[in-house]
Design a protein around this motif. Structure first.
Motif, PDB file in Angstrom:
ATOM      1  N   ALA A  98       0.842  -1.204   0.000  1.00  0.00           N
ATOM      2  CA  ALA A  98       0.000   0.000   0.000  1.00  0.00           C
ATOM      3  C   ALA A  98       0.864   1.236   0.000  1.00  0.00           C
ATOM      4  O   ALA A  98       1.873   1.323   0.684  1.00  0.00           O
ATOM      5  CB  ALA A  98      -0.900  -0.020   1.227  1.00  0.00           C
ATOM      6  N   VAL A  99       0.426   2.239  -0.795  1.00  0.00           N
ATOM      7  CA  VAL A  99       1.164   3.496  -0.897  1.00  0.00           C
ATOM      8  C   VAL A  99       0.357   4.581  -0.200  1.00  0.00           C
ATOM      9  O   VAL A  99      -0.799   4.830  -0.563  1.00  0.00           O
ATOM     10  CB  VAL A  99       1.400   3.886  -2.379  1.00  0.00           C
ATOM     11  CG1 VAL A  99       2.133   5.215  -2.469  1.00  0.00           C
ATOM     12  CG2 VAL A  99       2.163   2.791  -3.104  1.00  0.00           C
ATOM     13  N   PRO A 100       0.885   5.226   0.820  1.00  0.00           N
ATOM     14  CA  PRO A 100       0.133   6.275   1.529  1.00  0.00           C
ATOM     15  C   PRO A 100      -0.237   7.413   0.587  1.00  0.00           C
ATOM     16  O   PRO A 100       0.535   7.787  -0.299  1.00  0.00           O
ATOM     17  CB  PRO A 100       1.117   6.744   2.614  1.00  0.00           C
ATOM     18  CG  PRO A 100       2.110   5.642   2.752  1.00  0.00           C
ATOM     19  CD  PRO A 100       2.213   5.012   1.398  1.00  0.00           C
ATOM     20  N   ARG A 101      -1.440   7.956   0.774  1.00  0.00           N
ATOM     21  CA  ARG A 101      -1.888   9.075  -0.044  1.00  0.00           C
ATOM     22  C   ARG A 101      -1.138  10.331   0.390  1.00  0.00           C
ATOM     23  O   ARG A 101      -1.046  10.633   1.570  1.00  0.00           O
ATOM     24  CB  ARG A 101      -3.391   9.261   0.146  1.00  0.00           C
ATOM     25  CG  ARG A 101      -3.995  10.356  -0.724  1.00  0.00           C
ATOM     26  CD  ARG A 101      -5.448  10.552  -0.365  1.00  0.00           C
ATOM     27  NE  ARG A 101      -6.233   9.388  -0.722  1.00  0.00           N
ATOM     28  CZ  ARG A 101      -7.387   9.063  -0.128  1.00  0.00           C
ATOM     29  NH1 ARG A 101      -7.848   9.796   0.854  1.00  0.00           N
ATOM     30  NH2 ARG A 101      -8.060   7.997  -0.509  1.00  0.00           N
ATOM     31  N   PRO A 102      -0.578  11.088  -0.550  1.00  0.00           N
ATOM     32  CA  PRO A 102       0.120  12.321  -0.172  1.00  0.00           C
ATOM     33  C   PRO A 102      -0.848  13.353   0.363  1.00  0.00           C
ATOM     34  O   PRO A 102      -2.061  13.250   0.188  1.00  0.00           O
ATOM     35  CB  PRO A 102       0.756  12.787  -1.493  1.00  0.00           C
ATOM     36  CG  PRO A 102      -0.118  12.195  -2.551  1.00  0.00           C
ATOM     37  CD  PRO A 102      -0.580  10.877  -2.020  1.00  0.00           C
ATOM     38  N   LEU A 220     -15.600   7.527   2.178  1.00  0.00           N
ATOM     39  CA  LEU A 220     -14.982   7.822   0.887  1.00  0.00           C
ATOM     40  C   LEU A 220     -13.526   8.233   1.053  1.00  0.00           C
ATOM     41  O   LEU A 220     -12.664   7.843   0.266  1.00  0.00           O
ATOM     42  CB  LEU A 220     -15.774   8.926   0.176  1.00  0.00           C
ATOM     43  CG  LEU A 220     -15.280   9.338  -1.208  1.00  0.00           C
ATOM     44  CD1 LEU A 220     -15.290   8.154  -2.166  1.00  0.00           C
ATOM     45  CD2 LEU A 220     -16.142  10.469  -1.758  1.00  0.00           C
ATOM     46  N   ILE A 221     -13.240   9.018   2.080  1.00  0.00           N
ATOM     47  CA  ILE A 221     -11.863   9.432   2.325  1.00  0.00           C
ATOM     48  C   ILE A 221     -10.990   8.231   2.669  1.00  0.00           C
ATOM     49  O   ILE A 221      -9.848   8.116   2.216  1.00  0.00           O
ATOM     50  CB  ILE A 221     -11.813  10.479   3.452  1.00  0.00           C
ATOM     51  CG1 ILE A 221     -12.471  11.781   2.995  1.00  0.00           C
ATOM     52  CG2 ILE A 221     -10.371  10.755   3.880  1.00  0.00           C
ATOM     53  CD1 ILE A 221     -12.613  12.808   4.104  1.00  0.00           C
ATOM     54  N   ARG A 222     -11.537   7.305   3.462  1.00  0.00           N
ATOM     55  CA  ARG A 222     -10.750   6.146   3.900  1.00  0.00           C
ATOM     56  C   ARG A 222     -10.529   5.137   2.781  1.00  0.00           C
ATOM     57  O   ARG A 222      -9.445   4.561   2.663  1.00  0.00           O
ATOM     58  CB  ARG A 222     -11.439   5.451   5.073  1.00  0.00           C
ATOM     59  CG  ARG A 222     -11.437   6.234   6.355  1.00  0.00           C
ATOM     60  CD  ARG A 222     -11.750   5.328   7.550  1.00  0.00           C
ATOM     61  NE  ARG A 222     -13.007   4.613   7.373  1.00  0.00           N
ATOM     62  CZ  ARG A 222     -14.178   5.059   7.807  1.00  0.00           C
ATOM     63  NH1 ARG A 222     -14.249   6.217   8.452  1.00  0.00           N
ATOM     64  NH2 ARG A 222     -15.288   4.358   7.628  1.00  0.00           N
ATOM     65  N   THR A 223     -11.561   4.893   1.968  1.00  0.00           N
ATOM     66  CA  THR A 223     -11.507   3.781   1.017  1.00  0.00           C
ATOM     67  C   THR A 223     -11.321   4.215  -0.427  1.00  0.00           C
ATOM     68  O   THR A 223     -10.964   3.385  -1.274  1.00  0.00           O
ATOM     69  CB  THR A 223     -12.777   2.940   1.119  1.00  0.00           C
ATOM     70  OG1 THR A 223     -13.909   3.720   0.722  1.00  0.00           O
ATOM     71  CG2 THR A 223     -12.980   2.440   2.549  1.00  0.00           C
ATOM     72  N   GLY A 224     -11.577   5.480  -0.756  1.00  0.00           N
ATOM     73  CA  GLY A 224     -11.503   5.924  -2.144  1.00  0.00           C
ATOM     74  C   GLY A 224     -12.739   5.519  -2.925  1.00  0.00           C
ATOM     75  O   GLY A 224     -13.732   5.040  -2.354  1.00  0.00           O
ATOM     76  N   PRO A 225     -12.726   5.708  -4.241  1.00  0.00           N
ATOM     77  CA  PRO A 225     -13.908   5.416  -5.080  1.00  0.00           C
ATOM     78  C   PRO A 225     -14.297   3.940  -4.996  1.00  0.00           C
ATOM     79  O   PRO A 225     -13.446   3.071  -4.865  1.00  0.00           O
ATOM     80  CB  PRO A 225     -13.445   5.787  -6.494  1.00  0.00           C
ATOM     81  CG  PRO A 225     -12.285   6.699  -6.295  1.00  0.00           C
ATOM     82  CD  PRO A 225     -11.617   6.257  -5.041  1.00  0.00           C
TER      83      PRO A 225
END
Length: 228
Positions: A98-102, A220-225
């Motif tokens: 997993a790549v952390p969201r900037p 939505l913020i935690r999981t994305g689309p």
């Protein structure tokens, strides 16, 4: 005409006839949710973002979309969820660590156009593909993309109930997630309807940084689309 199926309430055990709902796919064909005839209906006690949608493949174009979970109100007073036939499995893409969201870089809001730009950048940050302006911005949608419709309300009054409902209908027609951004917040009934329809609601200040105001927005913020 859609055939009805017998469904037994898990609470009172009474069997009744249920007609599966039909929705318009984005390809233009009607899509009737494939109710699982041998499935076990479940009583709905708490709604969550995960259980309010079902994944169904359109039999006409093959497109996979998220649709409202079929349910009905029994005469005994219980709300019942009706299971649908699961879609065919698809090959999972290769995955790495997993790549952390900037950190999100906000866009300062000085005009209504800036508000739309800030919302578009935020949606990209969340993981939506190329949010862009629709050809008819007066239709109640300010941004759309793959699996997405969004409204950006820069007015000084709180967003109203009909604004939220209009956006939800656009999302339903496109089999897309509806996301609402408002600079002045939401009227009480608009907020309640957004919660009930599981629409992510955000509020933005003039720094251009959206903040979630309900549970679907937090998810939505935690999981994305959602996967499509």
């Amino acid at each position: 005409m859609t055939d009805s199926v017998p469904v037994r309430c898990p609470a009172c055990r009474r069997e009744q006839s249920f007609t599966p709902p039909t929705f318009p796919c984005s390809c233009g064909a009607p899509l009737t949710l494939p109710v699982l005839r041998d499935g076990a209906p479940e009583e709905i006690e708490h709604r969550t973002w995960q259980n309010i949608w079902v994944v169904v493949d359109c039999p006409s174009c093959g497109r996979r979309g998220h649709w409202p979970q079929p349910e009905f109100g029994c005469g005994c007073g219980r709300l019942v969820r009706v299971p649908v036939t699961p879609p065919s499995p698809v090959a999972a893409p290769a995955s790495g660590p997993a790549v952390p969201r900037p950190a999100f870089r906000p866009v300062t809001i000085r005009t209504a156009r800036d508000a739309v730009t800030a919302a578009a950048e935020y949606l990209k940050w969340l993981g939506f593909t190329d949010p862009r302006h629709p050809e008819d911005p007066e239709a109640g949608v300010d941004l759309y993309g793959e699996g997405l419709v969004a409204r950006v309300d820069p007015a000084t009054r709180p967003a109203e109930l009909r604004d939220v409902e209009c956006l939800w209908l656009h999302g339903l027609q496109r089999s897309a997630l509806s996301v609402f951004f408002s600079l002045a917040g939401y009227a009480r009934d608009a907020r309640a309807r957004g919660d009930a329809l599981r629409i992510p609601l955000f509020i933005m200040d003039l720094t251009g940084t959206p903040q979630p105001v309900n549970d679907p927005a937090d998810v939505l913020i935690r999981t994305g689309p959602p996967e499509r």
